[in-house]
Design an enzyme around this catalytic site. Sequence first.
Site, PDB file in Angstrom:
ATOM      1  N   ARG A  69       0.827  -1.209   0.000  1.00 36.40           N
ATOM      2  CA  ARG A  69       0.000   0.000   0.000  1.00 36.40           C
ATOM      3  C   ARG A  69       0.859   1.256   0.000  1.00 36.40           C
ATOM      4  O   ARG A  69       0.401   2.335  -0.355  1.00 36.40           O
ATOM      5  CB  ARG A  69      -0.948  -0.024   1.199  1.00 36.40           C
ATOM      6  CG  ARG A  69      -2.001   1.073   1.188  1.00 36.40           C
ATOM      7  CD  ARG A  69      -3.255   0.697   1.972  1.00 36.40           C
ATOM      8  NE  ARG A  69      -2.982   0.100   3.265  1.00 36.40           N
ATOM      9  CZ  ARG A  69      -2.770   0.788   4.391  1.00 36.40           C
ATOM     10  NH1 ARG A  69      -2.783   2.113   4.370  1.00 36.40           N
ATOM     11  NH2 ARG A  69      -2.546   0.162   5.530  1.00 36.40           N
ATOM     12  N   TYR A  94     -16.588  14.016 -17.878  1.00 36.14           N
ATOM     13  CA  TYR A  94     -17.057  12.632 -17.759  1.00 36.14           C
ATOM     14  C   TYR A  94     -18.173  12.586 -16.725  1.00 36.14           C
ATOM     15  O   TYR A  94     -18.101  13.236 -15.679  1.00 36.14           O
ATOM     16  CB  TYR A  94     -15.888  11.740 -17.353  1.00 36.14           C
ATOM     17  CG  TYR A  94     -16.262  10.347 -16.925  1.00 36.14           C
ATOM     18  CD1 TYR A  94     -17.061   9.531 -17.732  1.00 36.14           C
ATOM     19  CD2 TYR A  94     -15.816   9.831 -15.719  1.00 36.14           C
ATOM     20  CE1 TYR A  94     -17.399   8.260 -17.337  1.00 36.14           C
ATOM     21  CE2 TYR A  94     -16.143   8.550 -15.313  1.00 36.14           C
ATOM     22  CZ  TYR A  94     -16.946   7.769 -16.125  1.00 36.14           C
ATOM     23  OH  TYR A  94     -17.271   6.505 -15.723  1.00 36.14           O
ATOM     24  N   ASP A 113      -8.034  16.979 -17.557  1.00 34.14           N
ATOM     25  CA  ASP A 113      -8.214  15.571 -17.891  1.00 34.14           C
ATOM     26  C   ASP A 113      -7.747  15.379 -19.334  1.00 34.14           C
ATOM     27  O   ASP A 113      -8.337  15.917 -20.267  1.00 34.14           O
ATOM     28  CB  ASP A 113      -9.684  15.178 -17.732  1.00 34.14           C
ATOM     29  CG  ASP A 113      -9.920  13.680 -17.869  1.00 34.14           C
ATOM     30  OD1 ASP A 113      -9.252  13.064 -18.725  1.00 34.14           O
ATOM     31  OD2 ASP A 113     -10.770  13.143 -17.157  1.00 34.14           O
ATOM     32  N   LYS A 172      -8.358   3.656 -20.373  1.00 34.17           N
ATOM     33  CA  LYS A 172      -8.648   3.935 -21.778  1.00 34.17           C
ATOM     34  C   LYS A 172      -7.408   3.765 -22.655  1.00 34.17           C
ATOM     35  O   LYS A 172      -6.909   2.655 -22.800  1.00 34.17           O
ATOM     36  CB  LYS A 172      -9.222   5.344 -21.897  1.00 34.17           C
ATOM     37  CG  LYS A 172     -10.678   5.543 -21.508  1.00 34.17           C
ATOM     38  CD  LYS A 172     -11.150   4.924 -20.257  1.00 34.17           C
ATOM     39  CE  LYS A 172     -12.583   5.317 -19.891  1.00 34.17           C
ATOM     40  NZ  LYS A 172     -12.833   5.163 -18.460  1.00 34.17           N
TER      41      LYS A 172
END
Length: 421
Positions: free
Chosen positions: A96, A150, A215, A240
Amino acid sequence: MDSGSFDAYDVPADPQGSGHALDDTGRRVPGVPAPRALATEAVHAGRDDLARQGVHAPPIDLSTTYPSHDSRGEAARIDAFATDGAEPEGPPVYGRLGNPTVARFETALARLEGTESAVAFATGMAALSAMLLVRSAMGLRHVVAVRPLYGCSDHLLTAGLLGSEVTWVDPAGIADALRPDTGLVMVESPANPTLAELDLRAVAHACGSVPLLADNTFATPVLQRPVEQGARLVLHSATKYLGGHGDVMGGVVACDEEFAGRLRQVRFATGGVLHPLAGYLLLRGLSTLPVRVRAASSNAAELAGRLAADPRVTRVHYPRIGGAMVAFEVAGDPHDVIAGVRLITPAVSLGSVDTLIQHPASISHRIVDADDRRGAGVSDRLLRLSVGLEDVEDLWADLDQALGTAPGPGRALREAAVANR
Protein backbone atom coordinates in the site's frame (compact mmCIF):
# COMPACT_ATOMS: atom_id res chain seq x y z
CA MET A 1 -0.35 14.12 -35.79
CA ASP A 2 3.39 13.88 -35.69
CA SER A 3 4.55 12.68 -32.29
CA GLY A 4 7.46 15.09 -32.51
CA SER A 5 10.15 15.15 -29.89
CA PHE A 6 10.50 16.77 -26.52
CA ASP A 7 13.13 17.56 -23.96
CA ALA A 8 12.82 15.03 -21.20
CA TYR A 9 15.60 16.84 -19.36
CA ASP A 10 16.41 20.53 -19.28
CA VAL A 11 19.73 20.04 -21.06
CA PRO A 12 20.64 19.99 -24.75
CA ALA A 13 21.28 16.78 -26.65
CA ASP A 14 24.80 15.73 -27.63
CA PRO A 15 25.15 16.54 -31.36
CA GLN A 16 27.77 13.79 -31.65
CA GLY A 17 25.12 11.26 -30.87
CA SER A 18 26.88 9.78 -27.87
CA GLY A 19 23.63 9.24 -26.02
CA HIS A 20 24.61 11.73 -23.29
CA ALA A 21 23.23 15.19 -22.52
CA LEU A 22 25.38 18.31 -22.56
CA ASP A 23 25.50 21.19 -20.10
CA ASP A 24 25.57 24.87 -21.10
CA THR A 25 29.31 24.68 -21.84
CA GLY A 26 28.96 21.67 -24.11
CA ARG A 27 30.33 19.14 -21.62
CA ARG A 28 28.63 15.79 -21.15
CA VAL A 29 26.38 15.48 -18.11
CA PRO A 30 27.20 12.12 -16.49
CA GLY A 31 24.25 9.80 -16.02
CA VAL A 32 21.74 12.04 -17.83
CA PRO A 33 20.58 10.67 -21.19
CA ALA A 34 19.87 12.87 -24.17
CA PRO A 35 16.28 13.96 -24.91
CA ARG A 36 14.35 11.33 -26.81
CA ALA A 37 11.39 11.42 -29.16
CA LEU A 38 7.98 10.57 -27.73
CA ALA A 39 7.81 7.27 -29.60
CA THR A 40 11.18 6.27 -28.13
CA GLU A 41 10.18 7.29 -24.61
CA ALA A 42 6.96 5.30 -24.93
CA VAL A 43 8.99 2.16 -25.56
CA HIS A 44 11.87 2.71 -23.14
CA ALA A 45 10.73 4.92 -20.25
CA GLY A 46 10.42 2.92 -17.04
CA ARG A 47 12.58 0.17 -18.51
CA ASP A 48 16.02 1.82 -18.56
CA ASP A 49 17.47 -0.55 -15.96
CA LEU A 50 16.36 -3.84 -17.51
CA ALA A 51 19.57 -4.56 -19.43
CA ARG A 52 21.61 -4.08 -16.25
CA GLN A 53 19.36 -6.62 -14.55
CA GLY A 54 19.86 -9.08 -17.39
CA VAL A 55 16.18 -9.16 -18.35
CA HIS A 56 14.26 -7.92 -21.36
CA ALA A 57 10.67 -7.66 -20.08
CA PRO A 58 9.87 -5.75 -16.88
CA PRO A 59 9.45 -8.05 -13.89
CA ILE A 60 6.12 -8.21 -12.07
CA ASP A 61 6.48 -7.82 -8.30
CA LEU A 62 3.33 -9.22 -6.69
CA SER A 63 4.58 -9.02 -3.09
CA THR A 64 2.27 -7.41 -0.58
CA THR A 65 4.98 -7.11 2.05
CA TYR A 66 8.78 -7.17 2.21
CA PRO A 67 11.11 -8.59 4.90
CA SER A 68 13.37 -6.25 6.85
CA HIS A 69 15.64 -6.96 9.80
CA ASP A 70 16.39 -3.24 10.20
CA SER A 71 13.27 -2.12 12.04
CA ARG A 72 14.85 1.19 13.10
CA GLY A 73 15.70 2.04 9.51
CA GLU A 74 12.26 0.98 8.36
CA ALA A 75 10.64 3.19 10.99
CA ALA A 76 12.75 6.14 9.85
CA ARG A 77 11.68 5.64 6.25
CA ILE A 78 8.03 5.47 7.23
CA ASP A 79 8.41 8.66 9.29
CA ALA A 80 10.01 10.37 6.29
CA PHE A 81 7.09 9.32 4.08
CA ALA A 82 4.62 10.67 6.63
CA THR A 83 6.38 14.04 6.48
CA ASP A 84 6.24 14.77 2.75
CA GLY A 85 5.05 11.67 0.92
CA ALA A 86 8.34 11.20 -0.91
CA GLU A 87 8.97 7.69 -2.15
CA PRO A 88 10.93 5.82 0.52
CA GLU A 89 14.54 5.10 -0.33
CA GLY A 90 15.75 1.53 -0.09
CA PRO A 91 13.72 -1.67 -0.34
CA PRO A 92 9.90 -1.57 -0.42
CA VAL A 93 7.98 -1.80 2.86
CA TYR A 94 4.37 -2.66 2.09
CA GLY A 95 2.26 -2.87 -1.05
CA ARG A 96 0.00 0.00 0.00
CA LEU A 97 3.03 2.25 0.39
CA GLY A 98 4.43 1.50 -3.04
CA ASN A 99 5.23 -1.21 -5.57
CA PRO A 100 8.22 -1.46 -7.93
CA THR A 101 6.15 -2.54 -10.95
CA VAL A 102 3.65 0.28 -10.50
CA ALA A 103 6.55 2.70 -10.02
CA ARG A 104 7.82 1.80 -13.49
CA PHE A 105 4.50 2.82 -15.02
CA GLU A 106 4.48 6.04 -13.01
CA THR A 107 7.99 6.91 -14.16
CA ALA A 108 7.09 6.26 -17.79
CA LEU A 109 3.87 8.29 -17.72
CA ALA A 110 5.61 11.24 -16.06
CA ARG A 111 8.23 11.19 -18.81
CA LEU A 112 5.55 11.16 -21.51
CA GLU A 113 3.59 14.02 -19.92
CA GLY A 114 6.72 16.02 -19.13
CA THR A 115 6.16 16.21 -15.37
CA GLU A 116 8.39 15.53 -12.38
CA SER A 117 6.23 12.71 -11.06
CA ALA A 118 3.12 10.64 -11.52
CA VAL A 119 0.99 8.75 -9.00
CA ALA A 120 -1.14 5.78 -10.05
CA PHE A 121 -4.44 4.65 -8.56
CA ALA A 122 -6.90 1.80 -8.91
CA THR A 123 -9.13 3.81 -11.28
CA GLY A 124 -9.44 7.27 -12.75
CA MET A 125 -12.17 8.11 -10.26
CA ALA A 126 -9.89 7.06 -7.39
CA ALA A 127 -7.26 9.43 -8.78
CA LEU A 128 -9.75 12.33 -8.98
CA SER A 129 -10.99 11.55 -5.46
CA ALA A 130 -7.44 11.70 -4.13
CA MET A 131 -6.89 15.14 -5.66
CA LEU A 132 -10.08 16.45 -4.07
CA LEU A 133 -9.06 15.02 -0.71
CA VAL A 134 -5.61 16.58 -0.93
CA ARG A 135 -7.06 20.03 -1.45
CA SER A 136 -9.88 19.57 1.09
CA ALA A 137 -7.32 18.62 3.74
CA MET A 138 -5.76 22.05 3.13
CA GLY A 139 -9.11 23.79 3.67
CA LEU A 140 -9.62 24.26 -0.09
CA ARG A 141 -12.93 22.53 -0.66
CA HIS A 142 -14.20 24.66 -3.54
CA VAL A 143 -13.80 23.52 -7.17
CA VAL A 144 -14.44 25.53 -10.31
CA ALA A 145 -15.27 23.29 -13.27
CA VAL A 146 -16.26 23.57 -16.92
CA ARG A 147 -18.83 21.22 -18.44
CA PRO A 148 -18.93 18.78 -20.01
CA LEU A 149 -16.87 16.40 -17.94
CA TYR A 150 -17.06 12.63 -17.76
CA GLY A 151 -20.42 11.86 -16.17
CA CYS A 152 -19.05 10.29 -12.97
CA SER A 153 -16.61 13.19 -12.49
CA ASP A 154 -19.56 15.57 -12.85
CA HIS A 155 -21.56 13.57 -10.30
CA LEU A 156 -18.68 13.37 -7.79
CA LEU A 157 -18.36 17.16 -7.85
CA THR A 158 -22.06 18.00 -7.97
CA ALA A 159 -23.09 15.62 -5.19
CA GLY A 160 -20.32 16.80 -2.89
CA LEU A 161 -19.63 13.21 -1.88
CA LEU A 162 -16.16 14.09 -0.57
CA GLY A 163 -17.20 17.36 1.04
CA SER A 164 -16.34 19.47 -1.97
CA GLU A 165 -18.40 22.30 -3.43
CA VAL A 166 -18.45 23.03 -7.15
CA THR A 167 -19.20 26.11 -9.24
CA TRP A 168 -19.92 25.32 -12.88
CA VAL A 169 -18.87 28.04 -15.32
CA ASP A 170 -18.11 28.76 -18.94
CA PRO A 171 -14.38 29.17 -19.61
CA ALA A 172 -14.76 32.95 -19.64
CA GLY A 173 -16.17 32.88 -16.10
CA ILE A 174 -13.33 31.00 -14.39
CA ALA A 175 -11.51 34.01 -12.95
CA ASP A 176 -14.68 35.53 -11.48
CA ALA A 177 -15.66 32.22 -9.86
CA LEU A 178 -12.43 31.82 -7.87
CA ARG A 179 -12.68 32.13 -4.10
CA PRO A 180 -10.15 32.06 -1.26
CA ASP A 181 -11.08 28.42 -0.63
CA THR A 182 -10.88 27.34 -4.30
CA GLY A 183 -8.57 24.35 -4.48
CA LEU A 184 -8.84 23.28 -8.11
CA VAL A 185 -10.08 24.31 -11.52
CA MET A 186 -11.06 21.22 -13.52
CA VAL A 187 -11.51 20.90 -17.28
CA GLU A 188 -11.46 18.26 -20.01
CA SER A 189 -10.15 19.05 -23.46
CA PRO A 190 -11.27 17.44 -25.70
CA ALA A 191 -14.29 16.96 -23.47
CA ASN A 192 -16.31 13.85 -22.88
CA PRO A 193 -18.50 13.26 -24.86
CA THR A 194 -18.89 16.35 -27.08
CA LEU A 195 -15.15 16.66 -27.85
CA ALA A 196 -15.34 20.40 -27.15
CA GLU A 197 -11.86 21.94 -26.94
CA LEU A 198 -10.56 24.63 -24.63
CA ASP A 199 -7.64 27.01 -24.89
CA LEU A 200 -5.73 25.46 -22.00
CA ARG A 201 -3.17 28.26 -21.94
CA ALA A 202 -5.91 30.87 -21.52
CA VAL A 203 -7.67 28.74 -18.91
CA ALA A 204 -4.44 28.32 -16.94
CA HIS A 205 -3.91 32.09 -17.02
CA ALA A 206 -7.43 32.63 -15.65
CA CYS A 207 -6.70 30.22 -12.79
CA GLY A 208 -4.02 32.47 -11.32
CA SER A 209 -2.39 30.59 -8.44
CA VAL A 210 -5.11 27.91 -8.29
CA PRO A 211 -3.91 24.61 -9.81
CA LEU A 212 -5.48 23.72 -13.15
CA LEU A 213 -6.47 20.06 -13.41
CA ALA A 214 -6.74 18.96 -17.05
CA ASP A 215 -8.21 15.57 -17.89
CA ASN A 216 -6.07 14.40 -20.83
CA THR A 217 -7.68 10.99 -21.26
CA PHE A 218 -8.98 11.63 -24.78
CA ALA A 219 -5.91 13.38 -26.19
CA THR A 220 -3.13 11.45 -24.42
CA PRO A 221 0.41 12.91 -24.41
CA VAL A 222 0.66 11.89 -28.07
CA LEU A 223 -1.60 14.80 -29.06
CA GLN A 224 -1.05 17.30 -26.25
CA ARG A 225 0.82 17.79 -22.98
CA PRO A 226 -1.26 20.12 -20.78
CA VAL A 227 1.64 21.06 -18.48
CA GLU A 228 3.25 22.83 -21.43
CA GLN A 229 0.15 25.05 -21.53
CA GLY A 230 0.07 25.84 -17.83
CA ALA A 231 -1.80 22.95 -16.21
CA ARG A 232 -0.29 21.76 -12.92
CA LEU A 233 -2.21 18.46 -12.73
CA VAL A 234 -2.93 16.03 -15.57
CA LEU A 235 -5.49 13.28 -15.04
CA HIS A 236 -5.84 10.07 -17.04
CA SER A 237 -8.31 7.28 -16.84
CA ALA A 238 -5.55 4.82 -17.66
CA THR A 239 -8.27 2.26 -18.39
CA LYS A 240 -8.65 3.94 -21.78
CA TYR A 241 -5.82 4.72 -24.21
CA LEU A 242 -2.90 4.15 -21.86
CA GLY A 243 -3.92 0.52 -21.38
CA GLY A 244 -5.45 0.40 -24.82
CA HIS A 245 -6.80 -3.12 -24.92
CA GLY A 246 -9.89 -3.09 -22.72
CA ASP A 247 -8.36 -5.43 -20.15
CA VAL A 248 -7.03 -3.25 -17.33
CA MET A 249 -8.38 -0.53 -15.05
CA GLY A 250 -6.36 2.28 -13.55
CA GLY A 251 -5.97 6.01 -13.06
CA VAL A 252 -2.94 8.25 -12.86
CA VAL A 253 -2.09 11.86 -12.06
CA ALA A 254 0.97 13.48 -13.63
CA CYS A 255 2.18 16.44 -11.58
CA ASP A 256 5.08 18.05 -9.73
CA GLU A 257 6.77 16.14 -6.92
CA GLU A 258 5.27 18.31 -4.18
CA PHE A 259 1.71 17.43 -5.15
CA ALA A 260 2.72 13.83 -5.86
CA GLY A 261 3.87 13.47 -2.26
CA ARG A 262 0.47 14.51 -0.96
CA LEU A 263 -1.26 12.15 -3.39
CA ARG A 264 0.86 9.24 -2.19
CA GLN A 265 -0.13 9.99 1.39
CA VAL A 266 -3.82 9.96 0.47
CA ARG A 267 -3.36 6.77 -1.54
CA PHE A 268 -1.66 5.11 1.45
CA ALA A 269 -4.41 6.22 3.82
CA THR A 270 -7.37 5.33 1.60
CA GLY A 271 -5.93 2.23 -0.08
CA GLY A 272 -6.80 3.17 -3.65
CA VAL A 273 -3.68 1.46 -4.97
CA LEU A 274 -3.08 0.14 -8.47
CA HIS A 275 -2.52 -3.62 -8.58
CA PRO A 276 0.99 -4.60 -9.76
CA LEU A 277 -0.38 -6.67 -12.65
CA ALA A 278 -2.37 -3.64 -13.78
CA GLY A 279 0.81 -1.55 -13.52
CA TYR A 280 2.59 -4.06 -15.74
CA LEU A 281 -0.18 -4.05 -18.35
CA LEU A 282 -0.30 -0.24 -18.37
CA LEU A 283 3.46 -0.01 -18.86
CA ARG A 284 3.15 -2.46 -21.73
CA GLY A 285 0.30 -0.41 -23.18
CA LEU A 286 2.42 2.75 -23.22
CA SER A 287 4.94 1.12 -25.57
CA THR A 288 2.41 1.10 -28.42
CA LEU A 289 0.50 4.26 -27.42
CA PRO A 290 1.85 6.57 -30.19
CA VAL A 291 1.28 3.95 -32.90
CA ARG A 292 -2.22 3.13 -31.71
CA VAL A 293 -3.30 6.74 -31.31
CA ARG A 294 -2.06 7.75 -34.74
CA ALA A 295 -3.63 4.76 -36.51
CA ALA A 296 -6.97 5.10 -34.73
CA SER A 297 -6.95 8.88 -35.31
CA SER A 298 -6.53 8.33 -39.04
CA ASN A 299 -9.59 6.07 -39.05
CA ALA A 300 -11.56 8.54 -36.93
CA ALA A 301 -10.82 11.48 -39.20
CA GLU A 302 -11.98 9.50 -42.21
CA LEU A 303 -15.19 8.41 -40.52
CA ALA A 304 -15.88 11.95 -39.29
CA GLY A 305 -15.68 13.22 -42.85
CA ARG A 306 -18.05 10.57 -44.16
CA LEU A 307 -20.53 11.10 -41.33
CA ALA A 308 -20.50 14.85 -41.96
CA ALA A 309 -21.50 14.23 -45.59
CA ASP A 310 -24.34 11.86 -44.69
CA PRO A 311 -27.94 13.23 -44.55
CA ARG A 312 -28.80 10.74 -41.80
CA VAL A 313 -26.39 12.61 -39.53
CA THR A 314 -27.28 16.14 -38.40
CA ARG A 315 -24.02 17.12 -36.70
CA VAL A 316 -20.51 15.75 -36.28
CA HIS A 317 -18.10 16.67 -33.48
CA TYR A 318 -14.43 16.06 -34.19
CA PRO A 319 -11.68 18.03 -32.45
CA ARG A 320 -9.14 20.20 -34.27
CA ILE A 321 -6.41 18.44 -32.34
CA GLY A 322 -7.46 15.15 -33.93
CA GLY A 323 -7.75 11.92 -31.99
CA ALA A 324 -9.64 8.67 -32.12
CA MET A 325 -12.98 9.91 -30.74
CA VAL A 326 -15.92 11.02 -32.88
CA ALA A 327 -19.30 12.21 -31.63
CA PHE A 328 -22.27 12.62 -33.94
CA GLU A 329 -25.96 13.40 -33.72
CA VAL A 330 -28.40 11.42 -35.84
CA ALA A 331 -31.65 12.46 -37.48
CA GLY A 332 -33.31 9.20 -36.46
CA ASP A 333 -33.40 7.22 -33.24
CA PRO A 334 -29.89 6.79 -31.77
CA HIS A 335 -30.99 3.62 -30.00
CA ASP A 336 -31.66 2.03 -33.40
CA VAL A 337 -28.03 2.70 -34.35
CA ILE A 338 -26.80 1.10 -31.12
CA ALA A 339 -28.98 -1.93 -31.79
CA GLY A 340 -27.95 -2.08 -35.44
CA VAL A 341 -24.15 -2.30 -35.30
CA ARG A 342 -22.61 -5.70 -35.88
CA LEU A 343 -18.85 -5.19 -36.13
CA ILE A 344 -18.69 -2.20 -33.78
CA THR A 345 -19.23 -3.09 -30.12
CA PRO A 346 -22.00 -1.24 -28.24
CA ALA A 347 -20.33 -0.79 -24.86
CA VAL A 348 -19.19 1.77 -22.32
CA SER A 349 -15.58 2.95 -22.05
CA LEU A 350 -13.24 3.86 -24.89
CA GLY A 351 -9.66 3.74 -26.09
CA SER A 352 -9.46 0.05 -26.97
CA VAL A 353 -8.04 -1.47 -30.16
CA ASP A 354 -11.60 -2.27 -31.27
CA THR A 355 -14.29 0.28 -32.03
CA LEU A 356 -16.94 1.01 -29.39
CA ILE A 357 -20.12 3.04 -29.59
CA GLN A 358 -22.44 4.27 -26.84
CA HIS A 359 -25.32 6.65 -26.20
CA PRO A 360 -24.03 9.11 -23.53
CA ALA A 361 -27.46 10.32 -22.43
CA SER A 362 -28.36 6.73 -21.51
CA ILE A 363 -25.04 5.51 -20.15
CA SER A 364 -21.93 7.58 -19.35
CA HIS A 365 -23.81 10.82 -18.62
CA ARG A 366 -27.10 9.39 -17.37
CA ILE A 367 -26.10 10.34 -13.84
CA VAL A 368 -25.92 14.04 -14.80
CA ASP A 369 -29.12 16.08 -14.44
CA ALA A 370 -30.89 16.13 -17.81
CA ASP A 371 -31.01 19.92 -18.07
CA ASP A 372 -27.35 20.24 -17.12
CA ARG A 373 -26.48 17.49 -19.57
CA ARG A 374 -28.29 19.13 -22.47
CA GLY A 375 -26.96 22.54 -21.50
CA ALA A 376 -23.45 21.17 -21.88
CA GLY A 377 -24.21 20.01 -25.42
CA VAL A 378 -24.93 16.36 -24.65
CA SER A 379 -28.10 16.00 -26.68
CA ASP A 380 -30.39 12.99 -26.58
CA ARG A 381 -29.44 12.15 -30.17
CA LEU A 382 -25.69 12.21 -29.58
CA LEU A 383 -23.65 9.05 -30.09
CA ARG A 384 -20.02 8.68 -29.01
CA LEU A 385 -17.71 6.56 -31.16
CA SER A 386 -14.33 5.34 -29.92
CA VAL A 387 -12.60 4.38 -33.14
CA GLY A 388 -10.26 1.41 -33.13
CA LEU A 389 -7.74 -0.18 -35.45
CA GLU A 390 -10.03 -2.09 -37.80
CA ASP A 391 -10.06 -1.39 -41.54
CA VAL A 392 -11.90 1.88 -42.03
CA GLU A 393 -14.01 0.48 -44.88
CA ASP A 394 -15.34 -2.28 -42.64
CA LEU A 395 -16.16 0.26 -39.96
CA TRP A 396 -17.96 2.50 -42.42
CA ALA A 397 -19.93 -0.43 -43.84
CA ASP A 398 -21.15 -1.25 -40.34
CA LEU A 399 -22.08 2.36 -39.55
CA ASP A 400 -23.78 2.74 -42.91
CA GLN A 401 -26.09 -0.23 -42.38
CA ALA A 402 -26.75 0.70 -38.74
CA LEU A 403 -27.80 4.23 -39.70
CA GLY A 404 -30.58 2.81 -41.84
CA THR A 405 -31.44 2.27 -45.46
CA ALA A 406 -32.12 5.86 -46.48
CA PRO A 407 -29.96 6.60 -49.53
CA GLY A 408 -27.33 9.27 -49.21
CA PRO A 409 -23.78 10.27 -50.10
CA GLY A 410 -22.48 8.14 -47.24
CA ARG A 411 -23.34 4.93 -49.03
CA ALA A 412 -22.12 6.30 -52.34
CA LEU A 413 -18.77 7.19 -50.75
CA ARG A 414 -18.39 3.67 -49.43
CA GLU A 415 -19.30 2.02 -52.71
CA ALA A 416 -16.90 4.25 -54.63
CA ALA A 417 -14.12 3.54 -52.18
CA VAL A 418 -14.66 -0.21 -52.39
CA ALA A 419 -14.71 -0.06 -56.20
CA ASN A 420 -11.35 1.74 -56.25
CA ARG A 421 -9.54 -0.60 -53.86
